[in-house]
Scaffold this active site. Structure first.
Site, short mmCIF file in Angstrom:
data_model
loop_
_atom_site.label_atom_id
_atom_site.label_comp_id
_atom_site.label_asym_id
_atom_site.label_seq_id
_atom_site.Cartn_x
_atom_site.Cartn_y
_atom_site.Cartn_z
N ARG A 27 28.56 -9.42 5.99
CA ARG A 27 28.70 -8.07 6.55
C ARG A 27 29.99 -7.38 6.12
O ARG A 27 30.48 -6.49 6.80
CB ARG A 27 28.61 -8.08 8.07
N GLU B 71 28.45 12.14 3.42
CA GLU B 71 27.63 13.12 2.71
C GLU B 71 26.65 13.87 3.59
O GLU B 71 25.45 13.91 3.35
CB GLU B 71 26.87 12.44 1.54
N LYS C 177 38.19 14.54 -5.33
CA LYS C 177 37.19 13.68 -4.70
C LYS C 177 37.69 13.14 -3.36
O LYS C 177 36.95 13.12 -2.37
CB LYS C 177 36.79 12.53 -5.62
N HIS D 102 23.01 16.35 -10.67
CA HIS D 102 22.51 14.98 -10.48
C HIS D 102 21.03 14.89 -10.14
O HIS D 102 20.41 13.87 -10.39
CB HIS D 102 23.33 14.26 -9.40
N HIS E 121 19.10 12.71 -12.52
CA HIS E 121 18.36 11.49 -12.16
C HIS E 121 16.96 11.52 -12.75
O HIS E 121 16.42 10.48 -13.14
CB HIS E 121 18.32 11.32 -10.64
N ASN F 44 26.86 16.44 -6.09
CA ASN F 44 25.60 16.11 -6.75
C ASN F 44 25.15 17.18 -7.74
O ASN F 44 24.03 17.11 -8.27
CB ASN F 44 24.50 15.88 -5.71
N LYS G 271 30.80 4.98 -2.26
CA LYS G 271 29.34 4.86 -2.41
C LYS G 271 29.07 3.66 -3.30
O LYS G 271 29.54 3.62 -4.45
CB LYS G 271 28.78 6.10 -3.09
N ARG H 123 30.27 16.99 0.67
CA ARG H 123 30.16 15.96 -0.37
C ARG H 123 28.90 16.14 -1.22
O ARG H 123 28.84 15.71 -2.36
CB ARG H 123 30.21 14.56 0.26
N HIS I 70 24.20 8.12 -17.63
CA HIS I 70 24.41 8.92 -16.42
C HIS I 70 25.16 10.24 -16.67
O HIS I 70 24.66 11.31 -16.32
CB HIS I 70 25.14 8.08 -15.37
N GLU J 239 31.62 14.13 -15.69
CA GLU J 239 31.93 14.23 -14.26
C GLU J 239 33.21 15.05 -14.04
O GLU J 239 33.38 15.70 -13.01
CB GLU J 239 32.06 12.84 -13.61
#
Ligand SMILES: NC(=O)c1ccc[n+]([C@@H]2O[C@H](COP(=O)([O-])OP(=O)(O)OC[C@H]3O[C@@H](n4cnc5c(N)ncnc54)[C@H](O)[C@@H]3O)[C@@H](O)[C@H]2O)c1
Ligand SMILES: [Zn+2]
Length: 347
Positions: free
Chosen positions: A112, A228, A218, A239, A243, A236, A134, A232, A255, A176
Site C-alpha cells: 500500500r 485533476e 506544473k 492528449h 491518445h 491534457n 500520476k 489540472r 507520446h 510537452e
C-alpha cells in the site's frame, strides 16, 4: 437505520522538492545505494551510464509503450518482494516517463505504498511526468487507465542526462514544453520561438531555464488541483486526440509526437466548435511546424481511434471533455461533447 460516519477529512502533507542541476546525480545515487534503496533503471540509461550503478543491484527495464503494462508491473513488484522490501523501503526510479509511471505505480501499490524517488532522464519526464504524482500502466489497449495518484519523495533532475537523448526523443519531450506555453503563457511561447536555434543545439542554460519553468508551472497546477478535478485537466491539451493517435498507431507514434499533432487537431476542432479564432489555429500551426512536428495524422482504424477517445479517462457518460486553447496562453475546458459530434469533425 444507523449511520456511522467514517470521517476521513485528511490533512496530509505530500510536499516534496524538485532539485534541478548538472552533474550531481552520481553522488545522489550513491547516497541512496548506501541507504539500501532499491533501484529500477531504464535499460538505455544503464547502458549509457554504467558507472552510476556500479555495485548496485538494479532491476533493469526495457521500455516501450507496449511494455508499460501489467506484466512489467508484476515483474517490478516481484523484484521488490524478492529483495525483502518492507514498508520503509525506498524505490529509486531512474529513466523516462515509462519507467517513472510503471515504477511509481509499483511503489504506490506495494504494501500500500513504499517511498519512491524520481530521477527523470528524458526531457519529457523532466518537464512533465516526474512531477505531479500520476502513475499508471496501459491496460486493454487504453492509455494510463489503471493507476494512482502517488507523489514521489523527491524529484532529482540532472540536466546532463539530456546530452545522450536521440533527436527524436528530445523533440518528443519538447512537445510537452510547447504544451505548457500554449495553455498558460504566451510570453514563454515567444521565448521558445526566439531561442529555437539554442534549443535545437541543447544549450544547457536555456534548457535549465525551460525545465525550471515547466516544473514550476506544473507544480503550481498540481498544488491547486492534485486529483485533476479542475485546472489540472488543462494539461491534457492535445492528449485526447493524442491518445487516439497513440492507440491507432499501436504506439508507433510516440507520446509527445502524438500530443503535438493532437494539439493542432484539437485547436482546429476548437475553431470548428466556435471556441477558438483563426489566428490561434495558425499560431499553433506555425509553432509546431517551426519545431518540426506533424500536423496531420492518417487514421488507420476509425473504430480503434474512436474507442480510444471514448475510453479516455476524461470522457464521461455525457461525452468527451477536451482541454482547448481558445487563445494562446489561455486554456479552457469544454465538457460533454458528444462522441458522435467529435467523430463527425474527425472522420
Ligand atoms: N505521469 C504523467 O504525468 C505523465 C505525463 C506525460 C507523459 N507521461 C507518460 O510518459 C511516457 C513517455 O515518457 P518518455 O518519453 O520519457 O518515454 P521513455 O521512458 O520510453 O523514454 C524514451 C526513450 O529514451 C530512452 N532514454 C531514457 N533516458 C535516456 C537518456 N538519458 N539518454 C538516452 N536515452 C534515454 C529510453 O530508454 C527510451 O527508449 C508515456 O507513457 C506517457 O504516457 C506521463
Ligand atoms: Zn503528456
Amino acid at each position: 437505520v444507523l449511520n456511522l460516519r467514517v470521517d476521513l477529512k485528511k490533512e496530509v502533507d505530500d510536499s516534496y522538492d524538485i532539485l534541478i542541476g548538472n552533474g550531481f546525480i552520481a553522488e545522489k545515487i550513491a547516497g541512496y545505494r548506501d541507504k539500501g534503496a532499491l533501484f529500477l533503471v531504464d535499460s538505455n540509461v544503464m547502458r549509457l551510464y554504467p558507472s552510476f550503478f556500479k555495485d548496485i543491484d538494479c532491476f533493469v527495464m526495457e521500455t516501450s509503450e507496449n511494455a508499460k503494462d501489467m506484466e512489467s508491473l508484476i515483474e517490478i513488484m516481484s523484484y521488490i518482494k524478492e529483495k525483502g522490501a518492507r514498508r520503509d523501503a525506498e524505490l529509486v526510479v531512474v529513466g523516462g516517463g515509462i519507467t517513472g509511471d510503471v515504477g511509481g505505480f509499483a511503489a504506490s501499490a506495494y504494501m500500500r505504498g513504499i517511498k519512491f524517488i524520481q530521477i527523470p532522464t528524458t526531457l519529457l519526464s523532466m518537464v512533465d511526468s516526474s512531477v505531479g504524482g500520476k502513475v499508471a500502466v496501459n491496460f486493454g489497449g487504453a492509455k494510463n487507465n489503471v493507476g494512482a495518484f502517488y507523489q514521489p519523495e523527491t524529484v532529482l533532475i540532472d540536466m546532463d542526462f539530456l546530452n545522450t537523448l536521440t533527436d527524436e526523443e528530445y523533440l518528443n519531450g519538447f512537445a510537452e514544453v510547447v504544451k505548457y506555453a500554449f495553455i498558460f503563457d504566451e510570453e514563454f511561447l515567444e521565448y521558445l520561438v526566439d531561442n529555437k536555434e539554442k534549443i535545437i543545439a541543447r544549450d544547457m542554460d536555456i534548457l535549465s531555464s525551460i525545465v525550471h519553468k515547466c516544473c514550476s508551472i506544473k507544480a503550481d497546477v498540481v498544488r491547486q488541483d492534485e486529483k485533476e478535478d479542475g485546472i489540472r485537466k488543462l494539461l491534457n491539451f492535445g492528449h485526447t486526440i493524442g491518445h487516439g493517435i497513440e492507440s491507432d498507431s499501436e504506439f508507433g507514434v510516440k507520446h509527445g509526437m502524438a500530443v503535438a499533432t493532437g494539439m493542432y487537431i484539437e485547436t482546429v476542432i476548437a475553431f470548428k466548435l466556435g471556441h477558438a479564432d483563426e489566428k490561434t489555429v495558425s499560431r499553433v500551426e506555425e509553432v509546431l511546424e517551426l519545431f518540426g512536428y506533424d500536423k496531420e495524422y492518417n487514421i488507420k482504424n476509425k473504430e480503434v481511434f474512436a474507442a480510444a477517445l471514448g475510453a479516455d479517462k476524461k470522457a464521461s457518460k455525457s461525452g468527451i471533455t477536451l482541454a482547448l486553447t481558445p487563445k494562446i496562453g489561455t486554456g479552457k475546458i469544454i465538457s460533454d461533447i458528444p462522441l458522435k459530434e467529435l467523430e463527425n469533425l474527425l472522420f
